[in-house]
Scaffold this motif. Structure first.
Motif, PDB file in Angstrom:
ATOM      1  N   ASP A 112     -19.210  10.668 -71.977  1.00 40.57           N
ATOM      2  CA  ASP A 112     -20.478  10.215 -72.537  1.00 40.57           C
ATOM      3  C   ASP A 112     -21.505  11.341 -72.355  1.00 40.57           C
ATOM      4  O   ASP A 112     -21.977  11.589 -71.239  1.00 40.57           O
ATOM      5  CB  ASP A 112     -20.950   8.943 -71.840  1.00 40.57           C
ATOM      6  N   ALA A 126     -17.787   7.327 -68.899  1.00 35.04           N
ATOM      7  CA  ALA A 126     -18.365   7.196 -70.228  1.00 35.04           C
ATOM      8  C   ALA A 126     -19.257   5.989 -70.367  1.00 35.04           C
ATOM      9  O   ALA A 126     -20.043   5.896 -71.285  1.00 35.04           O
ATOM     10  CB  ALA A 126     -17.236   7.116 -71.274  1.00 35.04           C
ATOM     11  N   ALA A 127     -19.145   5.042 -69.457  1.00 34.32           N
ATOM     12  CA  ALA A 127     -19.980   3.841 -69.545  1.00 34.32           C
ATOM     13  C   ALA A 127     -20.197   3.297 -68.154  1.00 34.32           C
ATOM     14  O   ALA A 127     -19.428   3.542 -67.234  1.00 34.32           O
ATOM     15  CB  ALA A 127     -19.311   2.797 -70.429  1.00 34.32           C
TER      16      ALA A 127
END
Length: 213
Positions: A159, A205-206
């Motif tokens: 991300d 990424a999250a």
């Protein structure tokens, strides 16, 4: 970046206002915010008290905000040309070195720290200025990360925005400790560790969800 409080000025007036802001920044670097008075600034800049209040009707708080606005611009300027061209690992290393060098030279009295640690808590204009600086900084880093992803140097699953946010937080956290202790090592460690994570794809990424028993 501007506070938006200054009246419309002639070129001469703009030069005087700029001289006051620069002089105030120099005083803060030497004395800290709490130790800097309007009389100190007046003496350094060769201006009268009436001139200071003409350009900064809100007094010291408005002047400090103007100093912080200029210092916010410098934060990004001092990272160039590296920040705008993060296209190789060598460029990322040069950016890292420029950041460390900037704060090492600056020392414990950071005019921008006034904005983040003092004015930013209570002043909407300071909060907006801080948000603008962080947004521009994070955007430039995000662009660099995405370029590295496009060239295959960084995992595409990373991300980019969260990683850029982590880099900004690493710098600001290290600077906060530097201001408190005079030690640059935490800034170096935070930057080096975060850049290592960027190379290895270690930043998630999250945001992870809640843990369940």
């Amino acid at each position: 970046m501007h506070s938006g409080t200054a009246p419309r000025l002639t070129p001469k007036g703009m030069a005087t206002r700029r001289r006051i802001v620069e002089g105030a920044a120099e005083e803060i670097r030497e004395r800290g915010a709490a130790g800097t008075t309007l009389d100190d600034i007046r003496a350094r800049t060769g201006t009268s008290k009436s001139q200071i209040f003409h350009y900064f009707p809100g007094g010291k708080e408005e002047l400090l905000l103007a100093v912080a606005a200029r210092e916010a611009e410098r934060v990004l300027e001092d990272q160039e040309p590296h920040l705008g061209d993060l296209t190789t690992w060598a460029a990322w290393q040069a950016w890292r070195d420029a950041v460390v060098r900037r704060y090492e030279q600056q020392g414990v009295n950071c005019p921008l720290g006034v904005l983040i640690t003092e004015l930013g808590r209570t002043t909407p204009a300071a909060q907006a200025l801080t948000g603008q600086l962080i947004g521009q900084w994070q955007s430039a880093l995000r662009t660099g990360i995405r370029h590295m992803q496009d060239s295959g140097e960084v995992d595409r699953g990373l991300d980019a925005d969260r990683t850029a946010a982590a880099l900004v937080a690493a710098v600001q956290g290290g600077v906060t400790i530097l201001m408190s202790t005079g030690t640059i090592g935490h800034l170096e460690a935070a930057l080096d560790t975060t850049l290592t994570l960027l190379r290895t794809g270690g930043v998630p990424a999250a945001r992870p969800g809640p843990l369940h028993p």
